[in-house]
Design a protein around this motif. Sequence first.
Motif, mmCIF file in Angstrom:
data_model
loop_
_atom_site.group_PDB
_atom_site.id
_atom_site.type_symbol
_atom_site.label_atom_id
_atom_site.label_comp_id
_atom_site.label_asym_id
_atom_site.label_seq_id
_atom_site.Cartn_x
_atom_site.Cartn_y
_atom_site.Cartn_z
ATOM 1 N N GLN A 112 34.425 41.808 31.312
ATOM 2 C CA GLN A 112 35.569 40.932 31.147
ATOM 3 C C GLN A 112 36.544 41.591 30.164
ATOM 4 O O GLN A 112 36.136 42.331 29.265
ATOM 5 N N PRO A 113 37.851 41.322 30.310
ATOM 6 C CA PRO A 113 38.841 42.016 29.479
ATOM 7 C C PRO A 113 38.590 41.918 27.977
ATOM 8 O O PRO A 113 38.773 42.895 27.251
ATOM 9 N N GLY A 114 38.137 40.758 27.502
ATOM 10 C CA GLY A 114 37.968 40.579 26.070
ATOM 11 C C GLY A 114 36.885 41.427 25.436
ATOM 12 O O GLY A 114 36.835 41.574 24.204
ATOM 13 N N PHE A 115 36.015 42.014 26.254
ATOM 14 C CA PHE A 115 34.890 42.797 25.724
ATOM 15 C C PHE A 115 35.026 44.292 25.992
ATOM 16 O O PHE A 115 34.193 45.082 25.551
ATOM 17 N N LYS A 116 36.087 44.694 26.677
ATOM 18 C CA LYS A 116 36.219 46.088 27.093
ATOM 19 C C LYS A 116 36.232 47.056 25.922
ATOM 20 O O LYS A 116 35.739 48.180 26.017
ATOM 21 N N ARG A 117 36.806 46.632 24.796
ATOM 22 C CA ARG A 117 36.938 47.543 23.656
ATOM 23 C C ARG A 117 35.583 47.973 23.097
ATOM 24 O O ARG A 117 35.491 48.966 22.389
ATOM 25 N N PHE A 118 34.520 47.216 23.424
ATOM 26 C CA PHE A 118 33.194 47.532 22.897
ATOM 27 C C PHE A 118 32.387 48.415 23.856
ATOM 28 O O PHE A 118 31.274 48.802 23.533
ATOM 29 N N PHE A 119 32.951 48.698 25.022
ATOM 30 C CA PHE A 119 32.298 49.567 26.011
ATOM 31 C C PHE A 119 32.763 51.004 25.819
ATOM 32 O O PHE A 119 33.906 51.251 25.437
ATOM 33 N N ASP A 120 31.896 51.943 26.129
ATOM 34 C CA ASP A 120 32.303 53.342 26.134
ATOM 35 C C ASP A 120 33.075 53.686 27.396
ATOM 36 O O ASP A 120 33.972 54.529 27.367
ATOM 37 N N GLN A 121 32.721 53.052 28.506
ATOM 38 C CA GLN A 121 33.462 53.266 29.744
ATOM 39 C C GLN A 121 33.329 52.041 30.626
ATOM 40 O O GLN A 121 32.222 51.584 30.907
ATOM 41 N N VAL A 122 34.460 51.516 31.048
ATOM 42 C CA VAL A 122 34.500 50.360 31.945
ATOM 43 C C VAL A 122 35.029 50.821 33.293
ATOM 44 O O VAL A 122 36.037 51.525 33.376
ATOM 45 N N LEU A 123 34.329 50.430 34.348
ATOM 46 C CA LEU A 123 34.770 50.739 35.700
ATOM 47 C C LEU A 123 35.096 49.448 36.436
ATOM 48 O O LEU A 123 34.502 48.403 36.154
ATOM 49 N N PRO A 124 36.034 49.502 37.386
ATOM 50 C CA PRO A 124 36.299 48.304 38.191
ATOM 51 C C PRO A 124 35.157 48.061 39.160
ATOM 52 O O PRO A 124 34.557 49.003 39.673
ATOM 53 N N ASN A 125 34.848 46.793 39.376
ATOM 54 C CA ASN A 125 33.893 46.448 40.417
ATOM 55 C C ASN A 125 34.683 46.266 41.706
ATOM 56 O O ASN A 125 35.331 45.241 41.918
ATOM 57 N N CYS A 126 34.632 47.263 42.569
ATOM 58 C CA CYS A 126 35.477 47.278 43.766
ATOM 59 C C CYS A 126 34.946 46.392 44.884
ATOM 60 O O CYS A 126 35.394 46.506 46.038
#
Length: 375
Positions: A112-126
């Motif tokens: 979810q957008p609010g947690f992206k900053r804590f991930f090393d890499q975020v990918l879209p779920n296509c």
Amino acid sequence: MYQNILVINTMHIGDLMLVTPALRTLRTNYPQAHIALLTDKPLGDLVRCNQNIDECILIDKHGRDKGLLALLRFIHKIRRRHFDLVINFHRNERASAIAAFSGGKRIVGYSQPGFKRFFDQVLPNCAMADTPQDKVKHQVLCHLDVLREAVGVKTIDDRGLEMWLPPEAEAETQRLWQKEIGPDAKVVAFNIGASWLTKRWLDSYFAACADRLIRRGYDIAFLGGPTDVSIVDKCVAQMEERESPRIHIFTGKVSLTVLAGLLRRCCLFLTTDSGPMHVGVAMNVPIVTMFGASPVPTFYPYDGRDVLIKTPEKCHPCGIHECPRKGKDNMACMKNIPVDVVMKYVDELLAAYHGEPAYKLPRPQGQYQCRVVEL
């Protein structure tokens, strides 16, 4: 080299089955690693015997782990495990939060957008509804992309959906089969329920299919959970062969793993788009399914033998739970899939595999795009 890996998927039956090719791929690439799978407690039996994981961690979302404070306590327990790789395979807030604050050395996957900053890499779920049409992929392939792009796996080991039954479930299935059906019966399983009304083929159509199969010497096993009991009762009441001893109703009476064991003994599965459909794929039973609200490219049964039937309605796939159209157009995506068409493909698969139970059939290798029939 990762040694302590956590995979997160805390949602529905089908979602959990669609993670299994990724689990095998992780095991192939990290054979010495400790691989833990975090999932919802009611679904634990579906994966606790999976041969590609070392541990199943269960979250009780509707019990002791319900609420913000309970979630924080759960996350604290995860942090104490010191995972060096955390992979989130579900893009909801709870799963995103667990991954984000897990303390993992590397955190990747969907968020979810609010947690992206804590991930090393975020990918879209296509596989999601908001994906541009030119980028849509089946959910299994999206998960494998995460492993390839964010984890760096070198070998994709996709052998389709997989599930191993707990010994006690296999024993209970054998007992039920001997008591209720018998060793020589050829059984077609029906799953007529679904979580959304817009995923349900008409119960009167299922009744007509059941009548035809019974007259040809097949037994019918109605499956599904407790919420499907009234639907099945209504369907059976419309059957001309409603008094036949070839009807066996297991709806709401067996666990998910016993349901899987029953499917393993059936020769065909006629089903809606539902969690049990994906369990059926894992149990190697040939499938005929009818799709209404669901997007075909992302959630089709992941088996090249299977047949998916849909109509060319302009509103497909709507992704909504109740059809807003009125009169004859209400649920047109399902109403306009005739019994004769469905039975054509049911007969085709029964003939192709000689009515053999699923456990006797070879598993497909490498071809997982089902056949899509658009009327």
